[in-house]
Scaffold this motif. Structure first.
Motif, PDB file in Angstrom:
ATOM      1  N   ASN A  41      57.960  45.395  34.186  1.00  0.00           N
ATOM      2  CA  ASN A  41      56.684  45.593  33.499  1.00  0.00           C
ATOM      3  C   ASN A  41      55.726  44.436  33.742  1.00  0.00           C
ATOM      4  OD1 ASN A  41      57.284  48.122  32.387  1.00  0.00           O
ATOM      5  ND2 ASN A  41      58.453  47.172  30.754  1.00  0.00           N
ATOM      6  N   SER A  42      56.242  43.226  33.810  1.00  0.00           N
ATOM      7  CA  SER A  42      55.388  42.072  34.099  1.00  0.00           C
ATOM      8  C   SER A  42      54.763  42.203  35.480  1.00  0.00           C
ATOM      9  CB  SER A  42      56.193  40.778  34.036  1.00  0.00           C
ATOM     10  OG  SER A  42      56.718  40.575  32.756  1.00  0.00           O
ATOM     11  N   GLY A  43      55.584  42.551  36.459  1.00  0.00           N
ATOM     12  CA  GLY A  43      55.090  42.702  37.819  1.00  0.00           C
ATOM     13  C   GLY A  43      54.108  43.850  37.965  1.00  0.00           C
ATOM     14  N   LEU A  44      54.379  44.962  37.292  1.00  0.00           N
ATOM     15  CA  LEU A  44      53.478  46.110  37.394  1.00  0.00           C
ATOM     16  C   LEU A  44      52.121  45.827  36.761  1.00  0.00           C
ATOM     17  CD1 LEU A  44      55.873  49.122  36.724  1.00  0.00           C
ATOM     18  CD2 LEU A  44      54.792  48.463  38.877  1.00  0.00           C
ATOM     19  N   VAL A  45      52.117  45.144  35.631  1.00  0.00           N
ATOM     20  CA  VAL A  45      50.839  44.819  34.982  1.00  0.00           C
ATOM     21  C   VAL A  45      50.054  43.839  35.853  1.00  0.00           C
ATOM     22  CG1 VAL A  45      49.779  43.710  32.975  1.00  0.00           C
ATOM     23  CG2 VAL A  45      51.601  45.376  32.659  1.00  0.00           C
ATOM     24  N   ARG A  46      50.736  42.862  36.420  1.00  0.00           N
ATOM     25  CA  ARG A  46      50.043  41.915  37.315  1.00  0.00           C
ATOM     26  C   ARG A  46      49.489  42.628  38.550  1.00  0.00           C
ATOM     27  NH1 ARG A  46      53.751  36.464  37.360  1.00  0.00           N
ATOM     28  NH2 ARG A  46      53.162  35.787  35.264  1.00  0.00           N
ATOM     29  N   LEU A  47      50.286  43.526  39.129  1.00  0.00           N
ATOM     30  CA  LEU A  47      49.835  44.289  40.289  1.00  0.00           C
ATOM     31  C   LEU A  47      48.636  45.155  39.925  1.00  0.00           C
ATOM     32  CD1 LEU A  47      50.324  45.182  43.250  1.00  0.00           C
ATOM     33  CD2 LEU A  47      51.827  46.961  42.320  1.00  0.00           C
ATOM     34  N   LEU A  48      48.698  45.809  38.783  1.00  0.00           N
ATOM     35  CA  LEU A  48      47.593  46.644  38.313  1.00  0.00           C
ATOM     36  C   LEU A  48      46.312  45.841  38.191  1.00  0.00           C
ATOM     37  CD1 LEU A  48      46.248  49.095  36.897  1.00  0.00           C
ATOM     38  CD2 LEU A  48      47.344  48.313  34.791  1.00  0.00           C
ATOM     39  N   VAL A  49      46.382  44.717  37.516  1.00  0.00           N
ATOM     40  CA  VAL A  49      45.195  43.882  37.306  1.00  0.00           C
ATOM     41  C   VAL A  49      44.656  43.366  38.639  1.00  0.00           C
ATOM     42  CG1 VAL A  49      44.437  41.678  36.337  1.00  0.00           C
ATOM     43  CG2 VAL A  49      45.782  43.243  34.942  1.00  0.00           C
ATOM     44  N   ALA A  50      45.542  42.896  39.495  1.00  0.00           N
ATOM     45  CA  ALA A  50      45.099  42.347  40.781  1.00  0.00           C
ATOM     46  C   ALA A  50      44.419  43.414  41.636  1.00  0.00           C
ATOM     47  CB  ALA A  50      46.287  41.752  41.531  1.00  0.00           C
ATOM     48  N   LEU A  51      45.007  44.598  41.725  1.00  0.00           N
ATOM     49  CA  LEU A  51      44.422  45.635  42.565  1.00  0.00           C
ATOM     50  C   LEU A  51      43.114  46.178  42.000  1.00  0.00           C
ATOM     51  CD1 LEU A  51      47.521  47.641  43.843  1.00  0.00           C
ATOM     52  CD2 LEU A  51      46.106  45.998  45.072  1.00  0.00           C
ATOM     53  N   VAL A  52      42.993  46.253  40.694  1.00  0.00           N
ATOM     54  CA  VAL A  52      41.727  46.699  40.100  1.00  0.00           C
ATOM     55  C   VAL A  52      40.622  45.696  40.421  1.00  0.00           C
ATOM     56  CG1 VAL A  52      40.518  47.040  37.907  1.00  0.00           C
ATOM     57  CG2 VAL A  52      42.688  48.180  38.312  1.00  0.00           C
ATOM     58  N   VAL A  53      40.912  44.415  40.290  1.00  0.00           N
ATOM     59  CA  VAL A  53      39.902  43.390  40.597  1.00  0.00           C
ATOM     60  C   VAL A  53      39.552  43.422  42.089  1.00  0.00           C
ATOM     61  CG1 VAL A  53      39.477  40.898  40.674  1.00  0.00           C
ATOM     62  CG2 VAL A  53      40.486  41.929  38.633  1.00  0.00           C
ATOM     63  N   ILE A  54      40.543  43.589  42.942  1.00  0.00           N
ATOM     64  CA  ILE A  54      40.279  43.675  44.383  1.00  0.00           C
ATOM     65  C   ILE A  54      39.409  44.886  44.693  1.00  0.00           C
ATOM     66  CG2 ILE A  54      41.360  44.125  46.629  1.00  0.00           C
ATOM     67  CD1 ILE A  54      43.713  42.353  45.656  1.00  0.00           C
ATOM     68  N   GLN A  55      39.718  46.016  44.051  1.00  0.00           N
ATOM     69  CA  GLN A  55      38.914  47.224  44.281  1.00  0.00           C
ATOM     70  C   GLN A  55      37.461  47.030  43.837  1.00  0.00           C
ATOM     71  OE1 GLN A  55      40.295  49.110  46.465  1.00  0.00           O
ATOM     72  NE2 GLN A  55      41.000  50.955  45.416  1.00  0.00           N
ATOM     73  N   VAL A  56      37.241  46.283  42.767  1.00  0.00           N
ATOM     74  CA  VAL A  56      35.867  45.996  42.334  1.00  0.00           C
ATOM     75  C   VAL A  56      35.107  45.332  43.482  1.00  0.00           C
ATOM     76  CG1 VAL A  56      34.447  44.563  40.806  1.00  0.00           C
ATOM     77  CG2 VAL A  56      36.359  45.850  39.868  1.00  0.00           C
ATOM     78  N   PHE A  57      35.698  44.319  44.066  1.00  0.00           N
ATOM     79  CA  PHE A  57      35.034  43.597  45.159  1.00  0.00           C
ATOM     80  C   PHE A  57      34.875  44.476  46.404  1.00  0.00           C
ATOM     81  CE2 PHE A  57      36.592  39.888  42.740  1.00  0.00           C
ATOM     82  CZ  PHE A  57      35.366  39.273  42.537  1.00  0.00           C
ATOM     83  N   LEU A  58      35.918  45.223  46.748  1.00  0.00           N
ATOM     84  CA  LEU A  58      35.842  46.054  47.949  1.00  0.00           C
ATOM     85  C   LEU A  58      34.782  47.141  47.817  1.00  0.00           C
ATOM     86  CD1 LEU A  58      39.602  46.465  48.968  1.00  0.00           C
ATOM     87  CD2 LEU A  58      37.882  44.950  49.957  1.00  0.00           C
ATOM     88  N   PHE A  59      34.700  47.776  46.663  1.00  0.00           N
ATOM     89  CA  PHE A  59      33.691  48.827  46.506  1.00  0.00           C
ATOM     90  C   PHE A  59      32.285  48.257  46.412  1.00  0.00           C
ATOM     91  CE2 PHE A  59      37.252  51.658  45.661  1.00  0.00           C
ATOM     92  CZ  PHE A  59      36.853  52.746  46.416  1.00  0.00           C
ATOM     93  N   PHE A  60      32.144  47.050  45.904  1.00  0.00           N
ATOM     94  CA  PHE A  60      30.831  46.409  45.911  1.00  0.00           C
ATOM     95  C   PHE A  60      30.396  46.136  47.353  1.00  0.00           C
ATOM     96  CE2 PHE A  60      28.188  42.540  45.890  1.00  0.00           C
ATOM     97  CZ  PHE A  60      27.124  43.021  45.150  1.00  0.00           C
TER      98      PHE A  60
END
Length: 173
Positions: free
Chosen positions: A124-143
């Motif tokens: 669960n720790s790894g999945l939450v970290r992965l979720l947060v990291a990929l969402v932030v990366i997607q923000v930058f990529l879509f911008f």
């Protein structure tokens, strides 16, 4: 510029696939234990599914579609940018270095242990970290792709205009 846009879109597509998997697992965990999934899980899931469809369309738009459809792709990029930005804001309480301070992780652990199952602390720790990291990366990529799509559309329109002027010059000669 087209190649860079195409590469970024591939990353967006792959990250959206990973996000759909992670978020689907989390939603399944909440539903399995008869809890409703929180907004910080549902909103990124919706935008990740939308990203799968629109990035596939946008990958084609880079090389094969004209001015108008590239602007449509830029609009979709902007919508997904806004959606992932909203997702990042909803996940804001889960940005801690220490996993035990992330509420989403703690909620997943509590519902599992309350039902007598293994808590899966590390998973669960790894999945939450992965979720947060990929969402932030997607923000930058879509911008970035929003800006690149508009630039590509303008460039395509400019090249089309120059081509029409050149053809018109050949006809009059």
């Amino acid at each position: 510029m087209k190649t860079l846009t195409w590469l970024i879109r591939l990353f967006q597509f792959f990250f959206a696939i990973i996000l759909v998997g992670v978020l689907s697992y989390m939603i399944d965990q909440f539903r399995h234990y008869n809890y409703s999934a929180p907004r910080e899980v549902i909103v990124p899931e919706v935008f990740s599914v939308l990203a799968l469809v629109t990035t596939f369309f946008s990958i084609l738009s880079v090389f094969f579609l004209g001015y108008t459809l590239q602007l449509v792709a830029a609009f979709f990029d902007f919508v997904l940018f806004a959606g992932y930005l909203a997702s990042a804001i909803l996940l804001r309480h889960n940005y801690h270095n220490h996993s035990w301070r992330n509420p989403l992780r703690n909620t997943l652990i509590v519902i599992r242990t309350a039902n007598g199952d293994s808590s899966h602390h590390m998973r669960n720790s790894g999945l939450v970290r992965l979720l947060v990291a990929l969402v932030v990366i997607q923000v930058f990529l879509f911008f970035i792709t929003t800006i690149l799509s508009v630039l590509l559309a303008r460039r395509t329109d400019r090249e089309r205009g120059l081509g029409e002027k050149r053809r018109g010059a050949h006809v009059t000669v």
